[in-house]
Scaffold this motif. Structure first.
Motif, PDB file in Angstrom:
ATOM      1  N   SER A  15     118.085  45.352 -76.093  1.00 52.69           N
ATOM      2  CA  SER A  15     118.614  43.952 -75.521  1.00 52.69           C
ATOM      3  C   SER A  15     118.550  43.111 -77.394  1.00 52.69           C
ATOM      4  N   ALA A  16     118.805  43.340 -78.115  1.00 55.31           N
ATOM      5  CA  ALA A  16     118.790  42.605 -79.752  1.00 55.31           C
ATOM      6  C   ALA A  16     120.124  43.108 -80.202  1.00 55.31           C
ATOM      7  N   LEU A  17     120.648  43.915 -79.854  1.00 55.61           N
ATOM      8  CA  LEU A  17     121.899  44.765 -80.694  1.00 55.61           C
ATOM      9  C   LEU A  17     122.963  43.647 -80.192  1.00 55.61           C
ATOM     10  N   ILE A  18     123.389  43.396 -79.098  1.00 54.95           N
ATOM     11  CA  ILE A  18     124.764  42.329 -79.769  1.00 54.95           C
ATOM     12  C   ILE A  18     124.252  41.058 -80.359  1.00 54.95           C
ATOM     13  N   PRO A  19     122.828  40.397 -80.443  1.00 55.07           N
ATOM     14  CA  PRO A  19     122.939  39.504 -80.941  1.00 55.07           C
ATOM     15  C   PRO A  19     122.804  39.436 -82.588  1.00 55.07           C
ATOM     16  N   LEU A  20     122.274  41.003 -82.372  1.00 58.75           N
ATOM     17  CA  LEU A  20     122.128  41.325 -84.231  1.00 58.75           C
ATOM     18  C   LEU A  20     123.746  41.689 -84.745  1.00 58.75           C
ATOM     19  N   LEU A  21     124.346  42.004 -84.220  1.00 59.08           N
ATOM     20  CA  LEU A  21     125.612  42.253 -84.093  1.00 59.08           C
ATOM     21  C   LEU A  21     126.627  41.065 -84.886  1.00 59.08           C
ATOM     22  N   GLN A  22     126.845  40.102 -83.862  1.00 60.88           N
ATOM     23  CA  GLN A  22     126.654  38.734 -84.741  1.00 60.88           C
ATOM     24  C   GLN A  22     125.537  38.089 -85.476  1.00 60.88           C
ATOM     25  N   ASP A  23     124.905  38.115 -86.211  1.00 60.03           N
ATOM     26  CA  ASP A  23     124.305  37.391 -87.481  1.00 60.03           C
ATOM     27  C   ASP A  23     125.162  38.643 -88.070  1.00 60.03           C
ATOM     28  N   VAL A  24     125.293  39.550 -87.848  1.00 59.28           N
ATOM     29  CA  VAL A  24     125.940  40.756 -89.762  1.00 59.28           C
ATOM     30  C   VAL A  24     127.058  39.654 -89.638  1.00 59.28           C
ATOM     31  N   GLN A  25     127.886  39.820 -88.559  1.00 57.69           N
ATOM     32  CA  GLN A  25     129.670  39.934 -89.112  1.00 57.69           C
ATOM     33  C   GLN A  25     129.585  37.749 -88.869  1.00 57.69           C
ATOM     34  N   ASN A  26     128.136  36.984 -89.178  1.00 59.34           N
ATOM     35  CA  ASN A  26     128.286  35.597 -89.332  1.00 59.34           C
ATOM     36  C   ASN A  26     128.084  35.628 -91.114  1.00 59.34           C
ATOM     37  N   ILE A  27     127.083  36.564 -91.759  1.00 61.25           N
ATOM     38  CA  ILE A  27     127.538  36.742 -92.926  1.00 61.25           C
ATOM     39  C   ILE A  27     128.329  37.212 -93.910  1.00 61.25           C
ATOM     40  N   TYR A  28     128.695  38.129 -93.146  1.00 62.28           N
ATOM     41  CA  TYR A  28     129.998  38.972 -93.793  1.00 62.28           C
ATOM     42  C   TYR A  28     130.883  38.790 -92.965  1.00 62.28           C
ATOM     43  N   GLY A  29     131.531  38.340 -91.963  1.00 64.21           N
ATOM     44  CA  GLY A  29     132.628  37.812 -91.574  1.00 64.21           C
ATOM     45  C   GLY A  29     133.539  38.999 -90.566  1.00 64.21           C
ATOM     46  N   TYR A  30     132.444  40.254 -91.178  1.00 61.68           N
ATOM     47  CA  TYR A  30     132.508  41.532 -90.156  1.00 61.68           C
ATOM     48  C   TYR A  30     131.594  42.262 -90.670  1.00 61.68           C
ATOM     49  N   LEU A  31     131.870  43.423 -89.531  1.00 63.81           N
ATOM     50  CA  LEU A  31     130.476  44.553 -89.798  1.00 63.81           C
ATOM     51  C   LEU A  31     130.333  46.020 -90.645  1.00 63.81           C
ATOM     52  N   PRO A  32     130.196  45.761 -91.684  1.00 62.82           N
ATOM     53  CA  PRO A  32     130.177  46.240 -92.612  1.00 62.82           C
ATOM     54  C   PRO A  32     129.062  47.848 -92.342  1.00 62.82           C
ATOM     55  N   GLU A  33     129.906  48.725 -92.873  1.00 55.80           N
ATOM     56  CA  GLU A  33     128.880  50.367 -91.943  1.00 55.80           C
ATOM     57  C   GLU A  33     127.615  50.348 -92.047  1.00 55.80           C
ATOM     58  N   ASN A  34     126.980  50.015 -93.580  1.00 52.71           N
ATOM     59  CA  ASN A  34     125.507  50.027 -93.671  1.00 52.71           C
ATOM     60  C   ASN A  34     124.853  48.712 -92.857  1.00 52.71           C
ATOM     61  N   ALA A  35     125.381  48.241 -92.441  1.00 55.53           N
ATOM     62  CA  ALA A  35     124.730  47.008 -91.667  1.00 55.53           C
ATOM     63  C   ALA A  35     124.709  47.489 -90.573  1.00 55.53           C
ATOM     64  N   LEU A  36     125.919  48.772 -89.821  1.00 54.18           N
ATOM     65  CA  LEU A  36     125.790  49.267 -88.456  1.00 54.18           C
ATOM     66  C   LEU A  36     124.448  49.922 -88.489  1.00 54.18           C
ATOM     67  N   ARG A  37     124.653  50.940 -89.714  1.00 48.25           N
ATOM     68  CA  ARG A  37     123.459  51.810 -89.638  1.00 48.25           C
ATOM     69  C   ARG A  37     121.949  51.264 -89.662  1.00 48.25           C
ATOM     70  N   ASP A  38     121.772  50.246 -90.115  1.00 48.35           N
ATOM     71  CA  ASP A  38     120.691  49.491 -90.529  1.00 48.35           C
ATOM     72  C   ASP A  38     120.260  48.738 -88.347  1.00 48.35           C
ATOM     73  N   VAL A  45     118.139  52.892 -81.377  1.00 49.77           N
ATOM     74  CA  VAL A  45     120.103  52.507 -80.620  1.00 49.77           C
ATOM     75  C   VAL A  45     120.933  53.759 -81.620  1.00 49.77           C
ATOM     76  N   PRO A  46     121.915  55.016 -81.047  1.00 48.27           N
ATOM     77  CA  PRO A  46     122.369  55.895 -81.436  1.00 48.27           C
ATOM     78  C   PRO A  46     123.615  55.039 -82.364  1.00 48.27           C
ATOM     79  N   LEU A  47     124.348  55.653 -83.662  1.00 47.73           N
ATOM     80  CA  LEU A  47     125.191  54.961 -84.463  1.00 47.73           C
ATOM     81  C   LEU A  47     126.090  54.649 -83.508  1.00 47.73           C
ATOM     82  N   SER A  48     126.961  56.053 -82.275  1.00 45.87           N
ATOM     83  CA  SER A  48     127.861  55.809 -82.080  1.00 45.87           C
ATOM     84  C   SER A  48     127.781  54.975 -81.141  1.00 45.87           C
ATOM     85  N   ARG A  49     126.743  54.353 -80.282  1.00 45.23           N
ATOM     86  CA  ARG A  49     126.982  53.560 -79.940  1.00 45.23           C
ATOM     87  C   ARG A  49     126.635  52.169 -79.919  1.00 45.23           C
ATOM     88  N   VAL A  50     126.115  52.166 -81.362  1.00 43.21           N
ATOM     89  CA  VAL A  50     126.143  50.922 -82.113  1.00 43.21           C
ATOM     90  C   VAL A  50     128.375  50.927 -82.070  1.00 43.21           C
TER      91      VAL A  50
END
Lengths: 159, 575
Positions: A15-38, A45-50
């Motif tokens: 359930s932390a997936l979406i908040p984490l994505l939002q936090d990462v986007q707040n830092i970079y302004g977008y979602l870099p690939e290595n952040a999605l992997r982390d 959760v498999p990378l494909s689902r993220v």
């Protein structure tokens, strides 16, 4: 750089997936690939689902923003006032399609459903400036203004 | 028990059953697309809609549970119209190329179109356009043919627990793909092909090698040899309307000869050879303190999984090549020498129930002097197509026997095709090697069947050997955790990536029913029961091979030709 965001979340919690994505986007302004992997490793959760979640929601972007963001209103009123032509002209002028960023990173072109300025339709929003009742002919002039303009606040956040 | 009425028929259904299941129990069939037995319903496709009295809209029967006194109509003008519209809309956003499609006449969308009498294009609009992914050695992904039913996604995530593909984007642009729409070859995919088995259309399919095999067969310089995996003989008959679980070994051999193969050998021979090597390796590891538990290495999907995800346990995997690679290696060394053929002229084609074997045959370390041990791999489905092209009427073929010496096999080799089989075969030989006496009761019932993890302890002499069989790569996680923590109590663990083993491999005839798999398994156990010899170490040809060529199991020469190495590939795939 984004490793700190994980501190406020429990590992293996889907359930932390979406908040984490939002936090990462707040830092970079977008979602870099290595952040999605982390994130994928952290919430197990498999990378494909993220990636699936990140591409499903309009709030997430996978590429960095340009210095200037052009939002073309495609709401009903603007549509009636031929905003399709405006969008087409912008795409032609910038050589990109909606959702993309120019190669020189100057402009990002986006489509929005309604920006609530129907009285001045058709309208485009460049950064924080509204340009209303525009025609296709006005576009080169507007773009030229921002070609030389200093980096905007949005771009500042990214740095 | 819940009582309800479906189409005027009184039905007694168990509580918690869905309307779809209740209808099926009384012989009423409702079409489905996204539904997969034994997995939670998603209700995505809506093709299974029915009318329920008192409900305003139509209800998806795959997801709706039965309630007392429910009155259901599964076939009414309204239901039919809704279903037909769904089919029409799917067809309009699907390439209209049935005539040249690999799944022509074996396509669920085509079947539904016929069932609901779609005869015209009523909705003409924009259609999706996606490139075909041909990056992997085993599989092709054609998202343009995808109808987004999501069955592949659920098999990949929920059954195999790999999660290589998922739905991405939304609405019209929605597509089932890998992260960043990259090739399957750089994704988490282990190429097991379970997604192909559930795909209703040709969106997922194997990469065909028919053309290169045909070219080799027409090349006069090439000495083409075919070898057949155990699981193929138990399933091929299905494509020719034979009863489930028919053993077609004799017909298969004749068919392959008629295709132009100079020799037709049996991968089962190499399975016996594998057992000799693997059992010896296991005994060595137990007696000399090697890495335990030891994992089997027959399944290339499993190997790929470990290399990409858990390289820490690589030294626990038996170094034996998989049986068909062993057969190829023996053909290009021992057999070539014996028959006086230049190994460079030998072209080995494996007929396999597996898609990963295609990838495996391309692995650089499975070759000698830049010649691959196996040159090409055909899946069961491809062989059927090849037979068709060559005008071979399979049903009317006379039976014939495998060529020798690499065609002889024991019953132990035949059961390699099913989950638990490799373990059972290895135990029969290990028992003899350790105690010097033969095992009396050959059947290990504890490790047969479709359970996800099967564990047992076998007393061999003074030694209690603890074994485990992992049936499907989705169940391997906890076992691997144990091994990594050092808490595993097992000595020997068999892993097969496909649920049920090779018999349910990704290259097998397309099916949707799990009961089919069980019938195929029976055919293999029957071959074992009726075999003259049922222990790998009794295979005369294998004994001769060791006497004439290898010396003894795990000898230096055997290591050179029959064993391989594995690599840590996490860096390649996770960055």
């Amino acid at each position: 750089m984004h490793s700190k965001i994980f501190e406020s979340y429990q590992p293996n919690d889907r359930s932390a997936l979406i908040p984490l994505l939002q936090d990462v986007q707040n830092i970079y302004g977008y979602l870099p690939e290595n952040a999605l992997r982390d994130i994928s490793d952290f919430v197990k959760v498999p990378l494909s689902r993220v990636y699936g979640v990140a591409t499903f929601y309009n709030q997430f972007r996978l590429t960095p923003l340009g210095e200037n963001i052009i939002r073309v209103c495609r709401g009903t009123a603007c549509h009636v006032k031929n905003s399709a032509n405006i969008l087409f002209a912008l795409e032609t002028e910038l050589g990109i399609t909606a959702g993309q960023t120019t190669r020189d990173k100057k402009f990002t072109l986006e489509v929005v459903n309604c920006i609530g300025a129907c009285s001045i339709a058709p309208v485009i929003l460049v950064n924080d400036d509204y340009h209303g009742r525009i025609t296709v002919k006005d576009i080169p002039k507007i773009l030229k203004k921002y070609q030389t303009v200093k980096k905007t606040e949005t771009a500042e956040v990214m740095k | 028990m819940v009582q309800l009425t479906i189409n005027g028929i009184k039905v007694n259904a168990e509580e918690g059953m869905t309307v779809l299941e209740a209808a099926k129990s009384v012989g009423i069939s409702i079409p489905t697309l996204c539904h997969l037995k034994n997995l939670d319903p998603t209700g995505a496709c809506r093709i299974c809609v029915v009318e329920i009295e008192g409900f305003k809209g139509l209800t998806p029967s795959c997801a709706y549970p039965v309630t007392e006194g429910m009155v259901v109509t599964t076939d009414s003008p309204r239901v039919r119209k809704a279903r037909k519209t769904i089919v029409e809309l799917l067809i309009e956003n699907h390439p209209q190329d049935c005539l040249i499609c690999v799944r022509n006449k074996n396509c669920e969308l085509q079947d539904l179109s016929e069932q609901y009498g779609v005869r015209e294009h009523r909705y003409v609009g924009e259609t999706k356009c996606h490139a075909i992914d041909i990056s992997s050695a085993s599989m092709e992904r054609d998202p343009a043919k995808c109808i987004l039913c999501g069955r592949c996604v659920r098999v990949c995530h929920e059954v195999q627990k790999i999660g290589a593909i998922d739905f991405t984007k939304r609405g019209f642009t929605s597509i089932v793909t890998t992260p960043y729409n990259k090739g399957l070859n750089v994704s988490d995919c282990i190429l097991c092909g379970q997604c192909i088995l559930v795909c209703p259309t040709a969106a997922l399919r194997e990469k065909s090698s028919i053309k290169e095999v045909a070219n080799a067969l027409y090349d006069r310089k090439k000495y083409c040899i075919a070898q057949v995996a155990p699981a193929v003989r138990a399933s091929l008959g299905e494509e020719y309307n034979m009863p489930l679980g028919t053993d077609v070994t004799g017909l298969l051999v004749t068919g392959l000869r008629r295709l132009g193969f100079k020799k037709v050998f049996d991968t089962n021979f190499a399975a016996d050879l594998t057992i000799m090597e693997e059992a010896t390796e296991l005994i060595n590891r137990i007696q000399n303190g090697g890495s335990l538990p030891m994992f089997t290495s027959c399944c290339p999907g499993w190997i790929k999984y470990v290399e990409m995800n858990r390289p820490e346990v690589l030294d626990h995997i038996s170094t034996c090549k998989s049986p068909h690679e062993m057969e190829g290696a023996v053909l290009k060394s021992y057999y070539a020498k014996k028959m006086g053929i230049d190994p460079a002229d030998i072209y080995v084609v494996s007929i396999m129930p597996c898609t990963v074997k295609k990838y495996e045959s391309n692995r650089a370390e499975l070759s000698a002097d830049a010649m691959p041990d196996v040159d090409a791999v055909l899946t069961t489905r491809e062989l059927v197509r090849f037979f068709k092209t060559a005008g071979i009427d399979f049903n009317d073929l006379p039976e014939s026997e495998f060529d020798n010496p690499l065609g002889e096999s024991t019953g132990a080799a035949a059961i390699f095709g099913t989950s638990g089989g490799v373990m059972e075969a290895a135990l029969r030989t290990a028992y003899f090697k350790i105690t010097g006496t033969e095992l009396e009761h050959l059947e290990f019932e504890e490790i047969r069947g479709m359970a996800g993890i099967k564990e047992a302890t076998v007393k061999i002499g003074d030694l209690d050997v603890s074994i485990a069989v992992v049936n499907g790569i989705g169940n391997v996680g906890p076992i691997l955790d144990e091994v990594q923590n050092g808490t595993s109590k097992h000595h020997f663990i068999e892993v097969m990536a496909c649920p049920g083993g090779c018999i349910n491999g990704g290259g097998q005839p397309i099916h949707q029913k799990p009961e089919k798999v069980a019938k195929r398994v029976k055919a293999l156990y029957k071959i074992d029961e009726n075999a003259k010899t049922r222990r790998s170490h009794e295979n005369e040809s294998v004994i001769t091979l060791y006497r004439e060529f290898f010396g003894e199991p795990n000898s230096h020469k055997a290591h050179e030709i029959l064993h391989t190495e594995y690599f840590d590939k996490r860096k390649i795939f996770k960055n």
